[in-house]
Enzyme design. Structure first.
Site, PDB file in Angstrom:
ATOM      1  CG  ASN A   7      -1.870   1.104   1.277  1.00 28.06           C
ATOM      2  OD1 ASN A   7      -1.859   1.974   0.403  1.00 28.06           O
ATOM      3  ND2 ASN A   7      -2.715   1.120   2.290  1.00 28.06           N
ATOM      4  NE  ARG A  96      -6.381   0.751   0.128  1.00 28.49           N
ATOM      5  CZ  ARG A  96      -6.595   1.704   1.012  1.00 28.49           C
ATOM      6  NH1 ARG A  96      -5.602   2.196   1.713  1.00 28.49           N
ATOM      7  NH2 ARG A  96      -7.802   2.174   1.178  1.00 28.49           N
ATOM      8  CG  HIS A 185     -13.494   2.751   3.460  1.00 26.79           C
ATOM      9  ND1 HIS A 185     -14.288   3.638   4.141  1.00 26.79           N
ATOM     10  CD2 HIS A 185     -12.230   3.202   3.622  1.00 26.79           C
ATOM     11  CE1 HIS A 185     -13.541   4.577   4.702  1.00 26.79           C
ATOM     12  NE2 HIS A 185     -12.280   4.344   4.379  1.00 26.79           N
ATOM     13  CG  HIS A 213     -14.415   1.246   6.899  1.00 22.81           C
ATOM     14  ND1 HIS A 213     -13.634   0.155   6.561  1.00 22.81           N
ATOM     15  CD2 HIS A 213     -13.555   2.243   7.178  1.00 22.81           C
ATOM     16  CE1 HIS A 213     -12.362   0.492   6.638  1.00 22.81           C
ATOM     17  NE2 HIS A 213     -12.284   1.760   7.004  1.00 22.81           N
ATOM     18  NE  ARG A 246     -10.643  11.685   4.773  1.00 23.91           N
ATOM     19  CZ  ARG A 246     -10.706  10.407   4.456  1.00 23.91           C
ATOM     20  NH1 ARG A 246     -11.696   9.958   3.712  1.00 23.91           N
ATOM     21  NH2 ARG A 246      -9.781   9.562   4.862  1.00 23.91           N
ATOM     22  CD  GLU A 389      -8.733  -1.651   4.256  1.00 17.79           C
ATOM     23  OE1 GLU A 389      -8.249  -1.143   5.277  1.00 17.79           O
ATOM     24  OE2 GLU A 389      -9.138  -0.991   3.294  1.00 17.79           O
TER      25      GLU A 389
HETATM   26  P1  AMP Z   1      -8.344   3.311  11.206  1.00 17.36           P
HETATM   27  O1  AMP Z   1      -8.434   4.456  10.239  1.00 17.36           O
HETATM   28  O2  AMP Z   1      -9.253   2.195  10.907  1.00 17.36           O
HETATM   29  O3  AMP Z   1      -6.931   2.877  11.483  1.00 17.36           O
HETATM   30  O4  AMP Z   1      -8.885   3.910  12.606  1.00 17.36           O
HETATM   31  C1  AMP Z   1      -8.160   4.911  13.256  1.00 17.36           C
HETATM   32  C2  AMP Z   1      -9.050   5.563  14.287  1.00 17.36           C
HETATM   33  O5  AMP Z   1      -9.671   4.580  15.120  1.00 17.36           O
HETATM   34  C3  AMP Z   1      -8.268   6.451  15.239  1.00 17.36           C
HETATM   35  O6  AMP Z   1      -8.140   7.742  14.748  1.00 17.36           O
HETATM   36  C4  AMP Z   1      -9.113   6.425  16.498  1.00 17.36           C
HETATM   37  O7  AMP Z   1     -10.042   7.478  16.414  1.00 17.36           O
HETATM   38  C5  AMP Z   1      -9.889   5.140  16.408  1.00 17.36           C
HETATM   39  N1  AMP Z   1      -9.502   4.157  17.425  1.00 17.36           N
HETATM   40  C6  AMP Z   1      -8.503   3.268  17.378  1.00 17.36           C
HETATM   41  N2  AMP Z   1      -8.478   2.522  18.506  1.00 17.36           N
HETATM   42  C7  AMP Z   1      -9.487   2.958  19.274  1.00 17.36           C
HETATM   43  C8  AMP Z   1     -10.002   2.601  20.566  1.00 17.36           C
HETATM   44  N3  AMP Z   1      -9.452   1.618  21.288  1.00 17.36           N
HETATM   45  N4  AMP Z   1     -11.068   3.272  21.026  1.00 17.36           N
HETATM   46  C9  AMP Z   1     -11.635   4.250  20.292  1.00 17.36           C
HETATM   47  N5  AMP Z   1     -11.207   4.634  19.090  1.00 17.36           N
HETATM   48  C10 AMP Z   1     -10.153   4.002  18.584  1.00 17.36           C
END
Ligand code: AMP
Length: 422
Positions: A7, A96, A185, A213, A246, A389
């Site tokens: 990626n 990706r 996504h 998501h 965003r 992913e």
């Molecule tokens: P992703 O883009 O899927 O990697 O998700 C990232 C976001 O998930 C972060 O900016 C956090 O806001 C949220 N996140 C990750 N771990 C936790 C957690 N244990 N509790 C609440 N939010 C989380």
């Protein structure tokens, strides 16, 4: 069969080496801060096992080519022991690609024509597709004898019908410039839809789902009979629920108002909507964990940002219920969806009328690969499924390679199927 999943971002390369025969992660890692004085390499061998080994270094990484060489060096001559004997043990590279536009309805082997088509879609996702192309170019140079596969984030949504993907604009904008909803996504959506079907023990072609998501970027997708029929992200990954930085849905007249009233030019508006809005724009914080901490201290703006986040998702659930008619399951996935029980509870509160009843005790648990969080009386299943992913990209790459082998040589297809190429 070992597949290197890449990626490639504008200043980073995320990678995983997967043993696809066992669907096992051999290595996962990140090359970051490419082009800066201090770059970064984080490499984890045998992640999640008792043999896990972590290497972290900060060499200067002038460009993607040096970054990828570092990865290969790590895999073959890593200080923590080689993962593969030599480069020939990497049987394919899967990339990706964020925006496939309308050019791609399925993952494909990379050819010159494919590169041309991905390049033509750069206008739709300038930062993402350019960086993805750089990853392909470097991998083709460093793995000249290996097949490269392109897997697109947009492909899963190519089943959305025109009445749902078109914007109500002069039609020639679609005909000439392909302005329409594409959705993103898709790889995550395909993975969790497949997992959900397995959990519900029915063919994915019979599953009606609403996928939430919720990560730094957020999207909601309506899946009918296993196919995406609508999704919240649009021509770019800006539309839909409130996200980390965003804005999600806004009145499109906003651009004109900001220009007239504040003299902002289009670049400044675009930057603001993508990088300075969403949760961050409202309360100054974009990580949901920080927002919870601030709410606990009585920060009213953090509470407002949280309420806006939850409300917008709830609205999309209602819309997609109307789109689907019958819903078998609501799926929570990605960083917030997988980890944040408070968001899940708030999003689902008051939806008993739609047949959704949460089991609060189950919801407070931490999921392994997945968990069920609906109460027994709930008509709709509610599942938390950890997305993967990279594995989905690996699976799609294997499918493309198998089809290609069948076309070229039935003998090799049989060999591959019997697992002799490992
Ligand atoms: P992703 O883009 O899927 O990697 O998700 C990232 C976001 O998930 C972060 O900016 C956090 O806001 C949220 N996140 C990750 N771990 C936790 C957690 N244990 N509790 C609440 N939010 C989380």
């Amino acid at each position: 069969m070992n597949i290197l999943v890449i990626n490639s971002g504008s200043s980073s390369i995320k990678y995983q080496l997967l043993d696809m025969d066992r669907e096992r992660v051999l290595v996962t890692g990140l090359v970051e801060r490419i082009g800066e004085v201090h770059g970064g390499l984080t490499n984890r061998t045998n992640p999640g096992t008792k043999n896990e080994r972590l290497i972290q270094r900060s060499p200067t990484i002038p460009d993607h080519n040096s970054g990828m060489r570092l990865v290969i060096e790590q895999l073959i001559h890593g200080q923590d022991g080689p993962v593969v004997g030599d480069i020939s043990e990497i049987h394919a590279v899967a990339h990706r690609i964020v925006h496939g536009g309308e050019s791609f309805r399925q993952p494909v082997l990379v050819t010159e024509k494919v590169i041309e088509a991905i390049t033509a879609n750069v206008v739709l996702a300038p930062l993402h597709n350019s960086a993805n192309l750089e990853g392909i170019r470097v991998a083709m140079e460093l793995f000249p004898d290996v097949e490269q596969v392109a897997v697109f984030d947009t492909v899963f949504h190519q089943t959305i019908p025109p009445y749902a993907f078109l914007y109500a604009l002069p039609y020639e904008l679609y005909e000439k410039d392909r302005i329409r909803r594409y959705g993103f996504h898709g790889t995550s959506n395909k993975f969790v839809a497949g997992e959900c079907a397995r959990i519900l023990d029915k063919p994915v072609q019979e599953c009606n789902l609403i996928t939430l998501h919720l990560g730094n970027g957020c999207s909601v997708t309506a899946v009918k009979n296993g196919c995406s029929v609508d999704t919240s992200l649009g021509i770019t990954p800006l539309e839909g629920p409130v996200m980390g930085t965003r804005c999600g849905d806004v009145d499109p007249a906003l651009h004109a108002i900001l220009h007239r009233n504040r003299g902002m030019d289009i670049e400044a508006i675009d930057t603001m909507l993508n990088r300075e809005s969403g949760l961050k724009g409202v309360c100054g914080l974009n990580d949901m964990r920080d927002i919870h901490a601030a709410r606990q201290k009585g920060d009213e703006m953090a509470q407002l940002a949280f309420d806006m986040f939850v409300y917008r998702i709830k609205k999309y659930i209602g819309m997609y219920f109307a789109v689907l008619g019958r819903v078998d399951a609501v799926i929570f996935t990605a960083g917030i969806g997988e980890n944040d029980s408070e968001v899940r509870e708030s999003v689902l509160s008051g939806l008993q009328g739609l047949g959704i009843t949460l089991d609060k005790v189950a919801n407070d648990r931490c999921p392994d690969a997945w968990m069920r969080i609906n109460a027994p009386e709930s008509r709709v299943e509610v599942l938390v499924i950890r997305t993967n992913e990279e594995l989905e990209i690996g699976r799609q790459a294997v499918e493309v390679l198998s089809q290609e082998l069948v076309r070229e040589s039935p003998f090799w297809a049989a060999t591959l199927q019997s697992g002799m190429v490992s």
